[in-house]
Structures are given as C-alpha cells and as structure tokens.
Design a protein around this motif. Structure first.
Motif, PDB file in Angstrom:
ATOM      1  N   LEU A 129      13.500 -40.952  10.592  1.00  0.00           N
ATOM      2  CA  LEU A 129      14.006 -40.187  11.733  1.00  0.00           C
ATOM      3  C   LEU A 129      12.836 -39.756  12.625  1.00  0.00           C
ATOM      4  CD1 LEU A 129      16.304 -38.811  13.261  1.00  0.00           C
ATOM      5  CD2 LEU A 129      16.131 -36.880  11.676  1.00  0.00           C
ATOM      6  N   PRO A 130      12.329 -40.674  13.454  1.00  0.00           N
ATOM      7  CA  PRO A 130      11.270 -40.285  14.403  1.00  0.00           C
ATOM      8  C   PRO A 130      11.832 -39.249  15.367  1.00  0.00           C
ATOM      9  CG  PRO A 130      11.511 -42.675  14.281  1.00  0.00           C
ATOM     10  CD  PRO A 130      12.694 -42.081  13.586  1.00  0.00           C
ATOM     11  N   ILE A 131      11.192 -38.107  15.418  1.00  0.00           N
ATOM     12  CA  ILE A 131      11.745 -37.011  16.213  1.00  0.00           C
ATOM     13  C   ILE A 131      10.616 -36.308  16.955  1.00  0.00           C
ATOM     14  CG2 ILE A 131      11.605 -35.209  14.434  1.00  0.00           C
ATOM     15  CD1 ILE A 131      14.614 -34.601  15.248  1.00  0.00           C
ATOM     16  N   LEU A 132      10.881 -35.931  18.182  1.00  0.00           N
ATOM     17  CA  LEU A 132       9.842 -35.366  19.032  1.00  0.00           C
ATOM     18  C   LEU A 132      10.435 -34.165  19.765  1.00  0.00           C
ATOM     19  CD1 LEU A 132       7.479 -37.480  21.246  1.00  0.00           C
ATOM     20  CD2 LEU A 132       8.564 -35.444  22.165  1.00  0.00           C
ATOM     21  N   ALA A 133       9.739 -33.041  19.701  1.00  0.00           N
ATOM     22  CA  ALA A 133      10.232 -31.799  20.317  1.00  0.00           C
ATOM     23  C   ALA A 133       9.334 -31.377  21.471  1.00  0.00           C
ATOM     24  CB  ALA A 133      10.304 -30.686  19.277  1.00  0.00           C
TER      25      ALA A 133
END
Length: 346
Positions: A94-98
C-alpha cells in the motif's frame, strides 16, 4: 464534468475525526503516524491495542487484505493472511503519501526531513535500495557505538571493518539516490513551473554527505579524529541533503509560506508521477485540509494534476464549498461526525 472519479472527500467540523481517518489509512500503509512521533498515542485512551484493517483492490482487480495491530511496544502485520510481515512489505502493498499542513517542514526544517522524502521515492522505485540502506544503518549503529568508547591505541584496527562496510554500502545508497534524483529532477522542474510561475530555472541538487571529490572510504579514513571527537560518524549518506535552487542559488530561505506549500506539492507530485512511470504503481494520496491550504486557482491545478495521474485521493475539508467551483468534481463525499462516517452530503 467528472474529472476526479477517484476523489474521496471527508468533510465535517473541526474535531470530528476527519484527520484520524487519514491517519488510520497512513498507519495501514506505513506502520507510522504523520502526526504523532510515538505510535502509542494512536491507541485509544483506556485501551491496549490499536487495530486497522483494510481491503485493497489492485489495478488488475485482485483483492488483498491488510491489517496492522499496534500495542505499546510491538507491531503485528498481516498481509493476505500471512502474519508477521515486515513494514517494508506493508509499504510495498500500500504505497501511501500524505500532504498535511505540516508538510512545509520539507522546505523549512533540516536535512533529515528531506532525506526521508528522498528515501520514500527510491524505496518504491528501486526494489534493492532498502537492503543497502538497512545494511548501512546497521554498520553505522555499530561504528557509532564503538566511537563512544574509542581508545586511540586500538580504535583504528577495530574500526577498519566498520569503515569498509560503511563505505561499500554507503556508496550504493548514494548511487541509487543520485540515479533517482536524476530521474526526478526534470519532472519536478516541469511541475514547479506549472505551480510556481514566478520562480524560474528551479532545480534539485543532491549533497551526498561527504566531500564531492572524495570516495566515502577516503572521507571516513580522513575523518577518524573528528569522528572520535564527536563520538559519531560525520561522513556518509546519513548526512545527505536535497538543495532546491534557482539561478540565484538556494530558494529555501527566500520563498514565502505560500510558495513553500506549492513547492511541497511540486516535490510530492513529482514523486507520484515518477512512481507511476517507472513501476506502474499508483499510490494512495492523503491531503489533509487541502482547501484551507490552497487558494481556488492552485487547488484546481493540484487536483487537475492528480486526476491526470489516476491516483486514489483522500481529502479532508470542513465544508464542500471549495469543491463546488470550477471543474472540481465532488467524486465521493462523506460526512464525519464524532468519528463516524456516512455517505450523506455535508
């Protein structure tokens, strides 16, 4: 016009729990918080465990189940029924960027923040990077422990294997970072021009963490006395930095707060675009309180770029008013109240 089929907006009053929803998603993809330095703060008061569970649908249509359980001193990860997986495996699933109101730290604060930015990108684009980085950090930890009890008569012979290991793995880490930044540079410059029209010839430069003309092994050998003095290794990729420059030099101390925000978006959007181009991986993008961060014109620009990328985007806002203008479509709209989510309009 449906520009944002993957846009999900969570709206509600301050304190309703909107950001906590994004934080739960971030925890599921990284094992970390984008707000709290200590994960223990994520555990509800009076409880001993925090659990986040999610179901993913890949681009190919496959269903993957992820779960993370966090206790005060332990983390348990379950990926597709396999318990005990690593944080690295979770991040790849789950590549996730905030991007949050605090993301201006990428411009304002010290090199550590920008190294984390760089390492996120290299990790997701180059599969072998994490092994080199972990081996380097293990050797660095051992050498720094040795430096804290250094005795001049025996130190150099005891230290030689650690210097060699640091040099070997550190050069690999730097080479992969430099390769990544070379690919990132034109993407970032193009996006920066689009978002910051008043800054020209903007570019990224990597300061590798030791003298440019020397090998890392030579820098470590020459710096033994200094390392003993400070009881820590002073040369290596753990001291690298990204410099943001234009034709007049560094822009990091000259840009306004508004320009800082747009620079952060250019930096993050460049990573997303590069990840899609090189790995055909579409990260989940979390945008906390985006309408409050950007004016109407820049909000439309950022959302137009994200729509073109095709990523799943999760946004928080107090009211949906900002999305009712221009070509910004609601996508899916959720109402959040006291931590409960419903699909009713705000």
């Amino acid at each position: 016009m449906n520009l944002h089929p993957r846009l999900n907006i969570f709206c509600g009053e301050n304190g309703s729990g909107k950001t906590s929803i994004l934080e739960a998603m971030y925890l599921l993809g990284t094992g970390k918080s984008f707000r709290a330095h200590k994960l223990e703060k994520l555990i509800q008061r009076g409880q001993h465990t925090a659990i986040v569970y999610g179901t993913l649908k890949t681009e190919a249509g496959a269903i993957r189940e992820l779960a993370i359980q966090k206790e005060s001193k332990s983390t348990l990860i379950n990926i597709a029924g396999h318990v005990g997986e690593s944080l690295g495996q979770l991040a790849r699933e789950l590549p996730i960027l905030a991007i949050t109101p605090e993301s201006h730290a990428l411009i304002e604060e010290g090199p550590e923040v920008r190294r984390r930015y760089l390492d996120w990108g290299v990790f997701h684009v180059e599969p072998g990077y994490n092994e080199h980085w972990q081996r380097y950090m293990r050797a660095l930890k051992q050498r720094n422990a040795l430096l804290k009890q250094a005795r001049a008569t025996t130190f150099e012979s005891m230290d030689a294997p650690w210097r060699h290991a640091l040099a070997e793995e550190g050069e690999q880490v730097h080479a992969l970072r430099a390769w990544y930044l070379e690919k990132l540079r034109p993407v970032f410059s193009e996006l920066a021009v689009e978002l910051l029209m008043d800054i020209e010839n903007i570019a990224l430069r990597l300061s590798k963490g030791w003298p440019e003309s020397a090998s890392l092994e030579a820098a470590l050998n020459d710096g033994i006395e200094r390392d003993i003095k400070y009881q820590a290794t002073q040369s290596g990729p753990h001291r690298a930095d990204i410099l943001i420059e234009d034709s007049d030099g560094s822009v990091q101390t000259r840009v306004s707060r508004g320009q800082q925000k747009l620079l952060v978006y250019a930096l993050r959007l460049a990573q997303i675009k590069l990840l899609i181009e090189y790995r055909q991986v579409y990260p989940v993008v979390l945008l906390d309180d985006l309408p409050a961060e950007l004016d109407e014109k820049n909000l439309a620009r950022v959302m137009g770029l994200l729509a073109a990328f095709g990523c799943q985007v999760m946004v928080t806002a107090i009211r949906p008013d900002a999305w009712a203008k221009g070509d910004i479509d609601f996508g899916k709209l959720f109402h959040v109240e006291q931590g409960c989510v419903s699909t009713a309009a705000c």
